[in-house]
Design an enzyme around this catalytic site. Structure first.
Site, PDB file in Angstrom:
ATOM      1  N   SER A 185       0.825  -1.216   0.000  1.00  0.00           N
ATOM      2  CA  SER A 185       0.000   0.000   0.000  1.00  0.00           C
ATOM      3  C   SER A 185       0.860   1.267   0.000  1.00  0.00           C
ATOM      4  O   SER A 185       1.900   1.325   0.670  1.00  0.00           O
ATOM      5  CB  SER A 185      -0.895  -0.008   1.244  1.00  0.00           C
ATOM      6  OG  SER A 185      -1.523   1.241   1.387  1.00  0.00           O
ATOM      7  N   LEU A 186       0.393   2.276  -0.723  1.00  0.00           N
ATOM      8  CA  LEU A 186       1.098   3.563  -0.739  1.00  0.00           C
ATOM      9  C   LEU A 186       0.693   4.438   0.449  1.00  0.00           C
ATOM     10  O   LEU A 186       1.311   5.462   0.718  1.00  0.00           O
ATOM     11  CB  LEU A 186       0.763   4.330  -2.028  1.00  0.00           C
ATOM     12  CG  LEU A 186       1.106   3.659  -3.347  1.00  0.00           C
ATOM     13  CD1 LEU A 186       0.714   4.555  -4.509  1.00  0.00           C
ATOM     14  CD2 LEU A 186       2.593   3.342  -3.396  1.00  0.00           C
ATOM     15  N   SER A 187      -0.370   4.038   1.147  1.00  0.00           N
ATOM     16  CA  SER A 187      -0.913   4.903   2.201  1.00  0.00           C
ATOM     17  C   SER A 187       0.070   5.163   3.344  1.00  0.00           C
ATOM     18  O   SER A 187       0.135   6.295   3.833  1.00  0.00           O
ATOM     19  CB  SER A 187      -2.213   4.307   2.742  1.00  0.00           C
ATOM     20  OG  SER A 187      -3.161   4.243   1.707  1.00  0.00           O
ATOM     21  N   LYS A 239     -14.065  -3.325   3.198  1.00  0.00           N
ATOM     22  CA  LYS A 239     -14.824  -2.078   3.316  1.00  0.00           C
ATOM     23  C   LYS A 239     -16.271  -2.321   3.755  1.00  0.00           C
ATOM     24  O   LYS A 239     -16.835  -1.520   4.496  1.00  0.00           O
ATOM     25  CB  LYS A 239     -14.805  -1.327   1.984  1.00  0.00           C
ATOM     26  CG  LYS A 239     -13.433  -0.751   1.657  1.00  0.00           C
ATOM     27  CD  LYS A 239     -13.449   0.038   0.383  1.00  0.00           C
ATOM     28  CE  LYS A 239     -12.071   0.627   0.102  1.00  0.00           C
ATOM     29  NZ  LYS A 239     -12.015   1.453  -1.075  1.00  0.00           N
ATOM     30  N   ASN A 246     -14.335   3.435   4.133  1.00  0.00           N
ATOM     31  CA  ASN A 246     -12.898   3.287   3.847  1.00  0.00           C
ATOM     32  C   ASN A 246     -12.072   3.967   4.929  1.00  0.00           C
ATOM     33  O   ASN A 246     -10.846   3.967   4.847  1.00  0.00           O
ATOM     34  CB  ASN A 246     -12.539   3.860   2.467  1.00  0.00           C
ATOM     35  CG  ASN A 246     -12.478   5.371   2.479  1.00  0.00           C
ATOM     36  OD1 ASN A 246     -13.176   6.015   3.262  1.00  0.00           O
ATOM     37  ND2 ASN A 246     -11.662   5.953   1.626  1.00  0.00           N
ATOM     38  N   ASP A 283     -13.929   7.895  -0.137  1.00  0.00           N
ATOM     39  CA  ASP A 283     -13.786   7.562  -1.563  1.00  0.00           C
ATOM     40  C   ASP A 283     -14.723   8.442  -2.409  1.00  0.00           C
ATOM     41  O   ASP A 283     -14.400   8.784  -3.551  1.00  0.00           O
ATOM     42  CB  ASP A 283     -14.137   6.089  -1.817  1.00  0.00           C
ATOM     43  CG  ASP A 283     -12.988   5.156  -1.447  1.00  0.00           C
ATOM     44  OD1 ASP A 283     -11.837   5.625  -1.399  1.00  0.00           O
ATOM     45  OD2 ASP A 283     -13.258   3.967  -1.207  1.00  0.00           O
ATOM     46  N   GLY A 293     -16.628  -2.297  -4.025  1.00  0.00           N
ATOM     47  CA  GLY A 293     -16.621  -1.132  -3.147  1.00  0.00           C
ATOM     48  C   GLY A 293     -16.369   0.172  -3.885  1.00  0.00           C
ATOM     49  O   GLY A 293     -17.052   1.179  -3.642  1.00  0.00           O
ATOM     50  N   LEU A 325      -9.832   3.829 -12.221  1.00  0.00           N
ATOM     51  CA  LEU A 325      -9.511   3.959 -10.792  1.00  0.00           C
ATOM     52  C   LEU A 325      -8.209   3.254 -10.435  1.00  0.00           C
ATOM     53  O   LEU A 325      -7.612   3.523  -9.398  1.00  0.00           O
ATOM     54  CB  LEU A 325     -10.645   3.398  -9.927  1.00  0.00           C
ATOM     55  CG  LEU A 325     -11.998   4.093 -10.047  1.00  0.00           C
ATOM     56  CD1 LEU A 325     -12.936   3.613  -8.946  1.00  0.00           C
ATOM     57  CD2 LEU A 325     -11.861   5.605  -9.961  1.00  0.00           C
TER      58      LEU A 325
HETATM   59  P1  NAP Z   1     -13.755  -5.017  -5.191  1.00  0.00           P
HETATM   60  O1  NAP Z   1     -14.680  -4.585  -4.113  1.00  0.00           O
HETATM   61  O2  NAP Z   1     -13.045  -6.324  -5.053  1.00  0.00           O
HETATM   62  O3  NAP Z   1     -14.587  -5.033  -6.569  1.00  0.00           O
HETATM   63  C1  NAP Z   1     -13.997  -5.377  -7.782  1.00  0.00           C
HETATM   64  C2  NAP Z   1     -15.075  -5.466  -8.856  1.00  0.00           C
HETATM   65  O4  NAP Z   1     -14.403  -5.753 -10.069  1.00  0.00           O
HETATM   66  C3  NAP Z   1     -16.078  -6.582  -8.610  1.00  0.00           C
HETATM   67  O5  NAP Z   1     -17.321  -6.203  -9.106  1.00  0.00           O
HETATM   68  C4  NAP Z   1     -15.487  -7.714  -9.446  1.00  0.00           C
HETATM   69  O6  NAP Z   1     -16.438  -8.638  -9.900  1.00  0.00           O
HETATM   70  C5  NAP Z   1     -14.957  -6.943 -10.626  1.00  0.00           C
HETATM   71  N1  NAP Z   1     -13.946  -7.686 -11.331  1.00  0.00           N
HETATM   72  C6  NAP Z   1     -12.815  -8.219 -10.827  1.00  0.00           C
HETATM   73  N2  NAP Z   1     -12.122  -8.834 -11.788  1.00  0.00           N
HETATM   74  C7  NAP Z   1     -12.842  -8.704 -12.922  1.00  0.00           C
HETATM   75  C8  NAP Z   1     -12.652  -9.143 -14.251  1.00  0.00           C
HETATM   76  N3  NAP Z   1     -11.567  -9.844 -14.605  1.00  0.00           N
HETATM   77  N4  NAP Z   1     -13.579  -8.817 -15.169  1.00  0.00           N
HETATM   78  C9  NAP Z   1     -14.673  -8.122 -14.822  1.00  0.00           C
HETATM   79  N5  NAP Z   1     -14.926  -7.688 -13.570  1.00  0.00           N
HETATM   80  C10 NAP Z   1     -14.009  -7.974 -12.644  1.00  0.00           C
HETATM   81  O7  NAP Z   1     -12.619  -3.943  -5.424  1.00  0.00           O
HETATM   82  P2  NAP Z   1     -12.753  -2.355  -5.272  1.00  0.00           P
HETATM   83  O8  NAP Z   1     -12.432  -1.931  -3.899  1.00  0.00           O
HETATM   84  O9  NAP Z   1     -14.053  -1.955  -5.824  1.00  0.00           O
HETATM   85  O10 NAP Z   1     -11.557  -1.862  -6.204  1.00  0.00           O
HETATM   86  C11 NAP Z   1     -11.606  -1.993  -7.600  1.00  0.00           C
HETATM   87  C12 NAP Z   1     -10.409  -1.300  -8.230  1.00  0.00           C
HETATM   88  O11 NAP Z   1     -10.471   0.085  -7.949  1.00  0.00           O
HETATM   89  C13 NAP Z   1      -9.082  -1.785  -7.687  1.00  0.00           C
HETATM   90  O12 NAP Z   1      -8.148  -1.834  -8.716  1.00  0.00           O
HETATM   91  C14 NAP Z   1      -8.678  -0.720  -6.722  1.00  0.00           C
HETATM   92  O13 NAP Z   1      -7.277  -0.612  -6.601  1.00  0.00           O
HETATM   93  C15 NAP Z   1      -9.250   0.510  -7.388  1.00  0.00           C
HETATM   94  N6  NAP Z   1      -9.507   1.548  -6.399  1.00  0.00           N
HETATM   95  C16 NAP Z   1      -8.854   2.714  -6.560  1.00  0.00           C
HETATM   96  C17 NAP Z   1      -9.080   3.720  -5.661  1.00  0.00           C
HETATM   97  C18 NAP Z   1      -8.347   4.995  -5.856  1.00  0.00           C
HETATM   98  O14 NAP Z   1      -8.278   5.761  -4.898  1.00  0.00           O
HETATM   99  N7  NAP Z   1      -7.839   5.247  -7.030  1.00  0.00           N
HETATM  100  C19 NAP Z   1      -9.973   3.568  -4.606  1.00  0.00           C
HETATM  101  C20 NAP Z   1     -10.637   2.359  -4.468  1.00  0.00           C
HETATM  102  C21 NAP Z   1     -10.400   1.347  -5.393  1.00  0.00           C
HETATM  103  P3  NAP Z   1     -16.679 -10.004  -9.098  1.00  0.00           P
HETATM  104  O15 NAP Z   1     -17.420  -9.612  -7.850  1.00  0.00           O
HETATM  105  O16 NAP Z   1     -17.498 -10.817 -10.047  1.00  0.00           O
HETATM  106  O17 NAP Z   1     -15.332 -10.590  -8.820  1.00  0.00           O
END
Ligand code: NAP
Length: 489
Positions: free
Chosen positions: A217-219, A266, A287, A302, A328, A408
């Site tokens: 994590s970068l945090s 989360k 978060n 977020d 999330g 994201l």
């Molecule tokens: P999460 O709760 O695990 O949700 C991921 C979502 O992506 C789920 O709906 C999952 O579907 C789907 N998914 C995963 N692999 C997939 C694939 N190969 N094809 C299609 N759908 C797929 O994760 P999250 O917290 O939402 O985070 C998602 C991304 O956003 C991560 O990369 C995270 O690093 C990024 N993020 C960035 C920030 C930022 O500040 N920039 C903040 C939060 C999150 P299933 O449920 O079917 O597996």
């Protein structure tokens, strides 16, 4: 031996260097000790205790005896080794150690007391911890041992990082750092510069990021830089929890003041809180948490982080926003966009998940990919394309005909999705801006103060660029079993 000496002389941040003579093919005590500029611990670990020494016990003993004769500041001897004549002749330079790479021994306290009776300078235990909660008895043990002489307690594994980073709180007389080849071990420079190891005392306020995995994590780099910049005696650590309850048990024992919450906790954390604010209730996830008296309260930065990084002002009203994923981050983006007046559609591989998120914002649920011509703003809220799988994209062979694509994912800074969208003429936004903005909101929520302007952006960018140059970020650089076994705790 040439390599061992080269590494010994290259160490810059340590007060004491452990020379692992079991890791060299041609152990030579005189060569290891001569010309040293920093005090050393000489170790020649047996296979049974996780080392690499393949010779006989007699040979091992003679290496350790020679190290003592030649004036090594410390020699590490396993309690299981025996070698009682060596130990009793050199008590004041002996580190008597036990290692358990599988579990925390139930009789650890008794064993350490037995070891203490030999009169050695330092007793050391390194044992695997499987959860943050496993670190709680170690903290209690440290309080019981404190009056009885010097010791080092190490929890192996990612959850055990706290035993290294909070060595002062555990009363350990030193801790071990290294090349990150053992889980939970960090380079000395990172411990010192990023986690403020030299400044952390028993009274330092504790914050962290709860997730799994969380070591990359970068945090910590961002929040610790801000604590330092505004002069707060606080440290922020990666907290590798097994679940939300694991964190909450740990937090009670270690007096954690606040935490960031990341994948996959989360929603679990949201359900465990004493109070969640209206925004996180709408998102159904937190978060960010903090302790208010005896209560844990949570919010979701977020949402604000997403909107700030999008920087669209009032222009989102009526925008057709397509979100990929239904986890999330998709929830936070959906609530943010809907609150700004956008018309939201959620696209997920599991339609029922998409429906759940769409229902939060009166949006539309659909499968992947979104049809061309149906969106103005497209947001990738799946992890597809994230390092190390940088050649993946959630939209292969896609026709990008909307105005803006926002990924994201922030590692890499420019994903394949963004490259292809830019090539098709879209405006593109990477995930770093949201990461920075949500962290700034967290910091303010905990401390009541804004971090210095651009500090988080600067620190996060630097860490990302550095991580792209480190061996662990390179494909095919997996640590072999033998390397992992050979490292010191
Ligand atoms: P999460 O709760 O695990 O949700 C991921 C979502 O992506 C789920 O709906 C999952 O579907 C789907 N998914 C995963 N692999 C997939 C694939 N190969 N094809 C299609 N759908 C797929 O994760 P999250 O917290 O939402 O985070 C998602 C991304 O956003 C991560 O990369 C995270 O690093 C990024 N993020 C960035 C920030 C930022 O500040 N920039 C903040 C939060 C999150 P299933 O449920 O079917 O597996």
């Amino acid at each position: 031996m040439t390599e061992l000496r080269r590494r010994r002389d290259g160490v810059q941040d340590a007060d004491l260097i452990e020379l692992r003579l079991d890791t060299v093919a041609d152990p030579n005590v005189a060569g290891a000790l001569s010309g040293r500029r920093v005090p050393v611990i000489v170790t020649c670990r047996s296979l049974q205790e996780g080392g690499l020494f393949r010779g006989s016990e007699e040979e091992r003993k003679s290496i350790l005896a020679e190290a003592l004769e030649r004036g090594a500041e410390f020699v590490d001897i396993e309690a299981s080794a025996g070698f009682s004549d060596l130990i009793s002749a050199h008590r004041q330079r002996i580190v008597l150690s036990i290692h358990d790479f599988a579990r925390m021994p139930v009789d650890l306290e008794d064993r350490l007391r037995d070891m203490r009776r030999s009169g050695v300078a330092i007793v050391k235990a390194a044992a695997m911890v499987r959860s943050l909660t496993d670190c709680v008895p170690l903290l209690k043990l440290s309080r019981d041992l404190e009056s009885e002489g010097a010791y080092v307690l190490i929890g192996l594994g990612p959850a055990g990082l706290v035993t290294r980073a909070l060595a002062a709180r555990f009363g350990s007389c030193w801790t071990y750092a290294g090349d990150e080849v053992a889980p939970g071990q960090l380079p000395a420079r990172k411990m010192i510069e990023e986690l403020h190891w030299r400044r952390v005392s028993r009274d330092t306020a504790l914050y962290g990021v709860v997730g799994n995995p969380v070591m990359q994590s970068l945090s910590p780099a961002m929040h610790n830089a801000a604590f330092r910049a505004i002069g707060l005696d606080a440290v922020y650590l990666p907290l590798a929890a097994t679940d939300a309850d694991d964190f909450l048990r740990f937090a009670r024992a270690f007096d954690v003041r606040g935490a960031s919450v990341t994948i996959p906790f989360k929603r679990d954390m949201f359900q465990r809180l004493d109070e969640a604010d209206a925004l996180s209730r709408r998102v159904g996830a937190v978060n960010t948490v903090r302790r208010d008296g005896d209560r844990w309260v949570g919010t979701n930065t977020d949402v604000a982080g997403f909107l700030r990084s999008l920087d669209e002002g009032g222009r989102l009203a009526g925008t057709r926003a397509a979100i990929l994923g239904a986890g999330g981050a998709a929830r936070a983006a959906a609530v943010a966009l809907s609150s700004a007046g956008a018309r939201v559609s959620i696209h997920a591989r599991r339609i029922e998940q998409a429906e759940t998120v769409a229902s939060l914002v009166d949006g539309v649920a659909a499968t992947l990919p979104p049809l061309p011509g149906t969106w103005d703003l497209l947001v990738n809220a799946t992890p597809v394309g994230m390092a190390p799988n940088v050649n993946d994209t959630p939209l292969p062979d896609y026709t990008f005909d909307g105005a803006t694509v926002y990924d994201l994912v922030y590692n890499p800074l420019e994903t394949r999705l963004l490259r292809e969208a830019a090539a098709a003429g879209c405006r593109t936004i990477g995930g770093l801006g949201m990461l920075v903005a949500q962290a700034e909101e967290q910091f303010a929520w905990w401390s009541g103060r804004r971090p210095p302007a651009r500090l988080f952006q600067h620190v996060a960018t630097r860490c990302l660029l550095e991580s792209q140059c480190t061996p662990s970020a390179r494909p095919g650089s997996e640590t072999s079993d033998s390397e992992r076994r050979a490292v010191s705790p």
